[in-house]
Design a protein around this motif. Structure first.
Motif, mmCIF file in Angstrom:
data_model
loop_
_atom_site.group_PDB
_atom_site.id
_atom_site.type_symbol
_atom_site.label_atom_id
_atom_site.label_comp_id
_atom_site.label_asym_id
_atom_site.label_seq_id
_atom_site.Cartn_x
_atom_site.Cartn_y
_atom_site.Cartn_z
ATOM 1 N N ARG A 14 -85.323 4.239 39.023
ATOM 2 C CA ARG A 14 -86.666 3.745 38.681
ATOM 3 C C ARG A 14 -87.340 4.650 37.661
ATOM 4 N NH1 ARG A 14 -89.424 1.710 44.382
ATOM 5 N NH2 ARG A 14 -88.240 -0.249 44.556
ATOM 6 N N THR A 15 -87.160 5.953 37.816
ATOM 7 C CA THR A 15 -87.767 6.889 36.869
ATOM 8 C C THR A 15 -87.194 6.709 35.461
ATOM 9 O OG1 THR A 15 -88.178 8.542 38.593
ATOM 10 C CG2 THR A 15 -88.081 9.339 36.315
ATOM 11 N N LEU A 16 -85.873 6.547 35.366
ATOM 12 C CA LEU A 16 -85.240 6.409 34.061
ATOM 13 C C LEU A 16 -85.649 5.120 33.361
ATOM 14 C CD1 LEU A 16 -81.610 7.663 34.865
ATOM 15 C CD2 LEU A 16 -83.367 8.841 33.530
ATOM 16 N N GLU A 17 -85.922 4.048 34.135
ATOM 17 C CA GLU A 17 -86.288 2.778 33.534
ATOM 18 C C GLU A 17 -87.793 2.590 33.431
ATOM 19 O OE1 GLU A 17 -84.258 -0.479 35.494
ATOM 20 O OE2 GLU A 17 -82.611 -0.257 34.061
ATOM 21 N N ALA A 18 -88.575 3.567 33.919
ATOM 22 C CA ALA A 18 -90.030 3.476 33.839
ATOM 23 C C ALA A 18 -90.501 3.890 32.452
ATOM 24 C CB ALA A 18 -90.660 4.359 34.919
ATOM 25 N N ASP A 19 -91.792 3.723 32.218
ATOM 26 C CA ASP A 19 -92.394 4.163 30.958
ATOM 27 C C ASP A 19 -92.599 5.672 31.047
ATOM 28 O OD1 ASP A 19 -93.592 4.257 28.515
ATOM 29 O OD2 ASP A 19 -95.505 3.411 29.167
ATOM 30 N N GLY A 21 -69.777 24.872 32.228
ATOM 31 C CA GLY A 21 -70.460 24.023 33.185
ATOM 32 C C GLY A 21 -70.611 22.621 32.613
ATOM 33 N N PRO A 22 -71.179 21.685 33.389
ATOM 34 C CA PRO A 22 -71.391 20.321 32.903
ATOM 35 C C PRO A 22 -72.348 20.305 31.708
ATOM 36 C CG PRO A 22 -71.729 20.472 35.288
ATOM 37 C CD PRO A 22 -71.661 21.864 34.769
ATOM 38 N N THR A 23 -72.251 19.262 30.887
ATOM 39 C CA THR A 23 -73.193 19.109 29.781
ATOM 40 C C THR A 23 -74.531 18.607 30.322
ATOM 41 O OG1 THR A 23 -72.714 16.790 29.315
ATOM 42 C CG2 THR A 23 -71.237 18.442 28.327
ATOM 43 N N PRO A 24 -75.610 18.686 29.522
ATOM 44 C CA PRO A 24 -76.895 18.134 29.992
ATOM 45 C C PRO A 24 -76.807 16.662 30.381
ATOM 46 C CG PRO A 24 -77.254 19.587 28.126
ATOM 47 C CD PRO A 24 -75.765 19.454 28.279
ATOM 48 N N TYR A 25 -76.054 15.865 29.608
ATOM 49 C CA TYR A 25 -75.921 14.450 29.975
ATOM 50 C C TYR A 25 -75.082 14.273 31.235
ATOM 51 C CZ TYR A 25 -78.392 12.432 26.019
ATOM 52 O OH TYR A 25 -79.374 12.051 25.142
ATOM 53 N N ASP A 26 -74.093 15.150 31.434
ATOM 54 C CA ASP A 26 -73.347 15.113 32.693
ATOM 55 C C ASP A 26 -74.292 15.328 33.878
ATOM 56 O OD1 ASP A 26 -70.948 14.735 31.393
ATOM 57 O OD2 ASP A 26 -70.396 16.858 31.423
ATOM 58 N N LEU A 27 -75.205 16.290 33.732
ATOM 59 C CA LEU A 27 -76.152 16.574 34.812
ATOM 60 C C LEU A 27 -77.111 15.405 35.027
ATOM 61 C CD1 LEU A 27 -76.932 20.311 33.974
ATOM 62 C CD2 LEU A 27 -75.594 19.459 35.892
ATOM 63 N N LEU A 28 -77.503 14.743 33.914
ATOM 64 C CA LEU A 28 -78.350 13.553 34.044
ATOM 65 C C LEU A 28 -77.625 12.470 34.839
ATOM 66 C CD1 LEU A 28 -80.915 11.945 33.210
ATOM 67 C CD2 LEU A 28 -79.628 11.213 31.182
ATOM 68 N N LEU A 29 -76.375 12.216 34.479
ATOM 69 C CA LEU A 29 -75.589 11.216 35.210
ATOM 70 C C LEU A 29 -75.381 11.632 36.656
ATOM 71 C CD1 LEU A 29 -72.849 10.304 32.565
ATOM 72 C CD2 LEU A 29 -74.950 9.061 33.097
ATOM 73 N N ALA A 30 -75.178 12.940 36.873
ATOM 74 C CA ALA A 30 -74.993 13.430 38.241
ATOM 75 C C ALA A 30 -76.232 13.160 39.087
ATOM 76 C CB ALA A 30 -74.671 14.919 38.227
ATOM 77 N N GLY A 31 -77.412 13.345 38.484
ATOM 78 C CA GLY A 31 -78.651 13.085 39.218
ATOM 79 C C GLY A 31 -78.775 11.623 39.611
ATOM 80 N N LEU A 32 -78.459 10.728 38.672
ATOM 81 C CA LEU A 32 -78.528 9.302 38.984
ATOM 82 C C LEU A 32 -77.467 8.919 40.008
ATOM 83 C CD1 LEU A 32 -79.548 6.432 38.532
ATOM 84 C CD2 LEU A 32 -78.028 6.282 36.535
ATOM 85 N N GLY A 33 -76.252 9.434 39.846
ATOM 86 C CA GLY A 33 -75.191 9.110 40.781
ATOM 87 C C GLY A 33 -75.476 9.593 42.187
ATOM 88 N N ALA A 34 -75.981 10.838 42.295
ATOM 89 C CA ALA A 34 -76.290 11.383 43.617
ATOM 90 C C ALA A 34 -77.398 10.593 44.291
ATOM 91 C CB ALA A 34 -76.680 12.856 43.490
#
Length: 411
Positions: free
Chosen positions: A393-398, A304-317
């Protein structure tokens, strides 16, 4: 709660106690699958255990057992044959019906695939049957014996035969029994969906057997090529792929699995747990949706995708959805959105560090392709909107991550 295995025994067709494992998902199984292993193999062969783990991750319970005289089961292997193996399968189904729930899915590997085709008509609850590297004729088993062994069996009535480094006593009655079998009638009368899985490079059971099985059955039937796999699915990635495809296919014909598969979390909650394959593969449940996660070959098994792949998928979606909603609201002529993302770690010499170590910077590069009759102003507005997507916004927030330990040891 995690997946579990129950060791159980039941009485086989010849009166011997047969050893079995019932692999179960964290909650009640949506349906039970019955797995038949290959000739002279056992319930714990890698293909059986890995396919079982994959199905358990999708909500199935899976029973796998040692046929009479093999593994931990009692009895004498020399007294068994194809007919007794089919009878053992029916006995296993009877036990499941009495003590748990009747099997809805039959899976057979190699000769076990021929056995489940023959047994299906005797297990009325079965809705789907899957074969993996199965021969279309049980008599194909005789091909594993050398000409010298065949001559000794014919002349003496039995002989010690070396198979895959182990010695087995083979009697003429086994050859007589497989010679009487004919799966054509079983296939023509199969009242269940059929999935045929086979590798085009299988050197033990040629793929032409898969063609004959497929052509002999009625619809609904499907064929999946296990490209690059060997007969025993010794590569973990091949058995994991077979399990995922099998579970997805079976859900169409065993609908209770589709509704209940996986470790479902509450709305807005994601549940991640080990898939049980022995590697790093994970099962990810987001509501009723089940995904996979893993690491690339060498670290993981690439299931399956890597954890970072899933992170990127969340942002892309989230980016694509946000742009679509804005374009819809503003009636912009946006035909299609494509978002490509990558992640890298870089170091900067500009930030102060008391130890004079370079600062590590996590960077995500996001490229957005917008298709449609858009002018420059509309494209600029959409680009600005992309930075307002909630995940961005979540990724760039504190952001703070709070971790707590739950389960065993709680008071």
């Amino acid at each position: 709660m995690s997946a579990s295995t129950q060791k159980i025994t039941f009485t086989g067709s010849q009166g011997d106690e047969l050893a079995a494992r019932l692999d179960l998902p964290p909650g009640p199984p949506a349906a039970i699958a019955l797995f038949a292993h290959c000739f002279t193999c056992g319930k714990d062969i890698a293909a059986a255990s890995r396919v079982s783990a994959g199905l358990v991750a999708e909500g199935f319970g899976v029973l796998r057992f040692d046929f009479t005289g093999l593994g931990s089961s009692q009895g004498e292997f020399a007294n068994t044959n194809f007919t007794s193996n089919v009878d053992d399968l029916v006995a296993a189904a009877d036990m499941l019906r009495d003590d748990h729930q009747a099997p809805r899915l039959l899976i057979g590997h190699s000769l076990g695939g021929a056995a489940v085709l023959a047994a299906a008509a005797r297990i009325p609850e079965v809705a789907a049957v899957a074969t993996i590297a199965a021969p279309s004729d049980p008599a194909h088993v005789a091909d594993v014996f050398t000409p010298d062994a065949m001559a000794r069996i014919e002349e003496d009535g039995e002989a010690e035969v070396d198979l895959a480094g182990r010695s087995f006593r083979i009697r003429r009655q086994l050859l007589d029994d497989i010679g009487r079998q004919n799966l054509d009638a079983c296939l023509a009368g199969l009242d269940a969906a059929l999935l045929v899985m086979h590798s085009p490079i299988d050197t033990l059971v040629d793929i032409d057997h898969a063609r004959r099985i497929y052509e002999g059955a009625r619809h609904p039937k499907s064929f999946v090529s296990l490209d690059g796999a060997d007969h025993l699915l010794t590569d973990r990635a091949d058995s994991a792929y077979a399990a995922r495809v099998l579970a997805a296919w079976a859900a169409r014909y065993v609908p209770e699995v589709q509704a209940d598969a996986g470790p479902e979390g509450a709305e807005g909650e994601v549940v991640v747990e080990e898939a049980g394959t022995g590697g790093l593969s994970q099962t990810v449940a987001a509501g009723r949706h089940v995904l996979a996660a893993d690491e690339p070959p060498g670290i993981g098994d690439d299931t399956g995708p890597t954890p970072y792949d899933l992170l990127l998928a969340g942002l892309g979606a989230c980016t694509s959805m946000t742009l679509r909603l804005y374009a819809r609201r503003k009636d912009l002529p946006l035909d299609h959105v494509r978002v490509t993302l990558s992640h890298e770690r870089t170091h900067s010499d500009d930030c102060a560090d008391p130890d004079d170590a370079p600062c590590r910077i996590e960077r995500i590069t996001r490229s957005i392709e917008l298709t449609g009759d858009l002018d420059d102003d509309q494209r600029s507005r959409l680009l600005a909107i992309a930075d307002r997507c909630p995940v961005h916004r979540t990724l760039e927030a504190d952001l703070r991550v709070t971790t707590e330990l739950v389960g065993a040891g709680d008071s």
